[in-house]
Enzyme design. Structure first.
Site, short mmCIF file in Angstrom:
data_model
loop_
_atom_site.label_atom_id
_atom_site.label_comp_id
_atom_site.label_asym_id
_atom_site.label_seq_id
_atom_site.Cartn_x
_atom_site.Cartn_y
_atom_site.Cartn_z
N CYS A 1 20.84 23.99 -13.72
CA CYS A 1 22.20 23.50 -13.99
C CYS A 1 23.24 24.37 -13.29
O CYS A 1 23.49 25.51 -13.70
CB CYS A 1 22.41 23.46 -15.50
N CYS B 1 26.17 25.66 -15.36
CA CYS B 1 25.72 26.70 -16.30
C CYS B 1 25.72 28.05 -15.61
O CYS B 1 26.16 29.05 -16.16
CB CYS B 1 24.29 26.43 -16.79
#
Ligand SMILES: [Zn+2]
Length: 144
Positions: free
Chosen positions: A69, A72
């Site tokens: 991600c 993230c």
């Protein structure tokens, strides 16, 4: 300034001085395993997460994330910066949702990153998506 870190091996709750952890790896007082604490943020599993939520003496912030991600990863330095500044008020932690899908399932994580704030073991708020540092600090200050 100290934080609470759950040992991944024996699940003992360790009180760790953040200043000391900045220069040397933190070690479990009971089984001597190296604690997964990085810049004031600890990695949790499903088990150590429940242990921490049951025992923390202050609010716990959990960042649900994954390796693949991008947002993230971009958020990680911001999160660590917040941990350095607010480590006395919150326990900062993160859960890898790929490694621990049961944790992300039990908290019904729909998208990542998702930040959940727990007080006395109960979820009080959650926020999906990354935030810049001033916004994150403002957001967390409500739950001190
Ligand atoms: Zn241990």
């Amino acid at each position: 300034m100290n934080t609470l870190v759950v040992c991944p091996k024996c699940e003992k709750l360790n009180r760790v001085a953040l200043e000391k952890a900045a220069s040397a790896a933190a070690i479990c007082g009971s089984c001597k395993t190296e604690l997964p604490l990085h810049d004031g943020v600890q990695d949790l599993s499903s088990n150590t997460l429940s242990k921490l939520l049951r025992n923390s003496d202050r609010p716990v912030v959990v960042d649900f994330w994954a390796e693949w991600c991008g947002p993230c990863k971009a958020f990680a330095p911001t999160y660590k910066a917040a941990a350095q500044e607010l480590g006395a008020d919150f326990v900062f932690s993160k859960v890898n949702t790929e490694k621990f899908p049961d944790a992300s399932q039990s908290f019904q994580i729909r998208g990542i990153p998702t930040l959940i704030v727990f007080k006395n073991g109960k979820e009080v708020d959650r926020q999906s998506g990354a935030m810049p540092l001033p916004m994150l600090k403002e957001y967390l200050s409500r739950w001190k």
